[in-house]
Design a protein around this motif. Structure first.
Motif, PDB file in Angstrom:
ATOM      1  N   SER A  52     -16.189   8.744   0.221  1.00  0.00           N
ATOM      2  CA  SER A  52     -15.197   7.722  -0.108  1.00  0.00           C
ATOM      3  C   SER A  52     -15.641   6.933  -1.330  1.00  0.00           C
ATOM      4  O   SER A  52     -16.844   6.729  -1.562  1.00  0.00           O
ATOM      5  CB  SER A  52     -14.974   6.772   1.075  1.00  0.00           C
ATOM      6  N   THR A  53     -14.671   6.499  -2.114  1.00  0.00           N
ATOM      7  CA  THR A  53     -14.948   5.688  -3.297  1.00  0.00           C
ATOM      8  C   THR A  53     -13.685   4.926  -3.657  1.00  0.00           C
ATOM      9  O   THR A  53     -12.626   5.121  -3.046  1.00  0.00           O
ATOM     10  CB  THR A  53     -15.403   6.568  -4.480  1.00  0.00           C
ATOM     11  N   THR A  54     -13.785   4.039  -4.635  1.00  0.00           N
ATOM     12  CA  THR A  54     -12.618   3.313  -5.134  1.00  0.00           C
ATOM     13  C   THR A  54     -12.526   3.471  -6.643  1.00  0.00           C
ATOM     14  O   THR A  54     -13.531   3.690  -7.325  1.00  0.00           O
ATOM     15  CB  THR A  54     -12.680   1.808  -4.792  1.00  0.00           C
TER      16      THR A  54
ATOM     17  N   GLU B  86      -5.390  -0.460  -7.333  1.00  0.00           N
ATOM     18  CA  GLU B  86      -6.659  -0.026  -6.759  1.00  0.00           C
ATOM     19  C   GLU B  86      -6.433   1.186  -5.866  1.00  0.00           C
ATOM     20  O   GLU B  86      -5.470   1.238  -5.100  1.00  0.00           O
ATOM     21  CB  GLU B  86      -7.297  -1.147  -5.943  1.00  0.00           C
TER      22      GLU B  86
ATOM     23  N   GLU C  70      -5.411   9.340  -0.468  1.00  0.00           N
ATOM     24  CA  GLU C  70      -5.324   8.327  -1.521  1.00  0.00           C
ATOM     25  C   GLU C  70      -4.554   7.127  -0.974  1.00  0.00           C
ATOM     26  O   GLU C  70      -3.413   7.273  -0.545  1.00  0.00           O
ATOM     27  CB  GLU C  70      -4.577   8.868  -2.740  1.00  0.00           C
TER      28      GLU C  70
ATOM     29  N   GLU D 295       0.818  -1.206   0.000  1.00  0.00           N
ATOM     30  CA  GLU D 295       0.000   0.000   0.000  1.00  0.00           C
ATOM     31  C   GLU D 295       0.856   1.261   0.000  1.00  0.00           C
ATOM     32  O   GLU D 295       1.832   1.375   0.746  1.00  0.00           O
ATOM     33  CB  GLU D 295      -0.930   0.033   1.215  1.00  0.00           C
TER      34      GLU D 295
ATOM     35  N   SER E 160      -8.284   3.560  -2.958  1.00  0.00           N
ATOM     36  CA  SER E 160      -9.351   3.927  -2.028  1.00  0.00           C
ATOM     37  C   SER E 160      -9.173   5.411  -1.727  1.00  0.00           C
ATOM     38  O   SER E 160      -8.111   5.827  -1.251  1.00  0.00           O
ATOM     39  CB  SER E 160      -9.259   3.109  -0.734  1.00  0.00           C
TER      40      SER E 160
END
Length: 359
Positions: free
Chosen positions: A325-327, A309, A297, A259, A311
């Motif tokens: 929030s979204t992806t 990906e 991010e 990450e 998030s």
């Protein structure tokens, strides 16, 4: 009057309901539910960024000559569709299908498909642009990355259901009363993008242009082809400006396993800081942001490091009632994928902005 000998005998004018969309063809400019097809002779070609323009002279049934203005995509997107400065020539006949302008008094369209008498055809926008990509099964696991260098490479946004650009409607952002009022007051003829100002974050993340990650042991440089924006992050968790201007705020970046997390605040106020009229945040209107905007991010590598990906968490208490929030996902592109120059032409940007229709 232009020479009628160069024109086709007649124009074919077809209107039907078959919605399509194109990047940067704002919902305030074109009617996605009406397509038009014209056949005529090319009289002007201007390939440029952020959009290109063509003009075609068409002879209509009563013998009059109509000059159709055809707005098209940017140089990089056209190049990826096989269209260069040599593809169309002045004086040759073409048949163009596109989305009709919302102004009923103008002979203007956003081009979708161009065909030559020889049978050659060129998609001015992707033929599947109004449909989401096939579903991708995301595979998660602790072994997806062995370190920060695995982020290196070129990535392209995968548009999923609900993320379609250029579609007007209700913004998914939880806007408060001030945010709703600002969105409702939007005038597309006054958009900040008419002056070639680069897209704000998070709008810059939504566009279908490649993003290149250039990585060392302690730094990640993210180069966005669109607007030629370079964001730079030292991954020691210390806050630093991520760009040569203050438009992209002050960021702190860190890496943990697979990450990469980037937290940015200290953004300057902006008339399109929360969403742009063509993206899935603005949904037909630019939405402003205050100096209180914060963007988080978190990127992770999935599917054997072939999928990136994101998030995303977006906050701005001045215009939003709560965080959003979204992806999003990007697909790794083959080695050798070309990154094009993106020099924005102010005259062209203003010409495109001027094609908007204000109700």
């Amino acid at each position: 009057m232009k020479n009628p000998a160069l024109l086709t005998v007649a124009a074919c004018l077809l209107l039907h309901a078959d919605g399509s969309s194109a990047h940067h063809s704002f919902a305030t400019h074109y009617d996605y539910d009406r397509e038009i097809t014209v056949t005529g002779v090319v009289t002007d070609i201007r390939l440029a960024n952020p959009h290109s323009f063509f003009e075609v002279d068409v002879t209509v049934e009563d013998g009059r000559i109509e000059t159709w203005e055809i707005e098209g995509n940017s140089i990089p997107l056209l190049a990826r569709a096989g269209i260069t400065a040599e593809t169309f020539r002045l004086g040759e006949t073409v048949t163009v299908t596109g989305m009709l302008s919302r102004d009923p008094d103008r002979t203007l369209m956003f081009g979708m498909l161009a065909e030559k008498p020889s049978g050659e055809s060129y998609h001015l926008i992707r033929p599947d642009w109004d449909r989401p990509a096939p579903s991708i099964a995301l595979v998660r696991g602790a072994s997806q990355s062995s370190g920060i260098r695995d982020f290196a490479g070129i990535w392209l946004r995968v548009i999923r259901d609900g993320e379609m650009l250029n579609k007007s409607g209700d913004s998914p952002l939880p806007l408060n009363e001030k945010g709703i009022a600002a969105r409702d007051a939007y005038n597309p003829l006054e958009s900040q993008y008419k002056d070639c100002l680069p897209l704000d974050m998070p709008s810059l993340l939504t566009v279908p242009y490649p993003v290149e990650y250039r990585v060392t042991d302690d730094q990640v440089d993210v180069y966005h082809e669109y607007n030629a924006v370079l964001r730079q992050f030292v991954t020691d968790g210390m806050p630093r400006p991520s760009h040569e201007t203050d438009q992209y705020g002050v960021s702190s970046a860190s890496v943990a396993g697979n990450e990469l997390t980037i937290v940015t605040d200290a953004f300057p106020p902006s008339s399109a800081g929360l969403g742009a009229d063509f993206d899935s945040f603005g949904k037909g209107a630019n939405i402003p942001a205050s100096q209180h905007k914060r963007l988080t991010e978190t990127y992770r590598l999935l599917n054997d490091r072939t999928i990136l990906e994101l998030s995303l968490i977006l906050e701005d208490p001045e215009y939003m009632s709560e965080p959003f929030s979204t992806t999003m996902i990007w697909a790794r592109q083959p080695e050798g994928t070309e990154i094009y120059n993106f020099d924005c032409d102010v005259d062209i940007a203003r010409r495109s902005t001027g094609n908007a229709v204000v109700d």
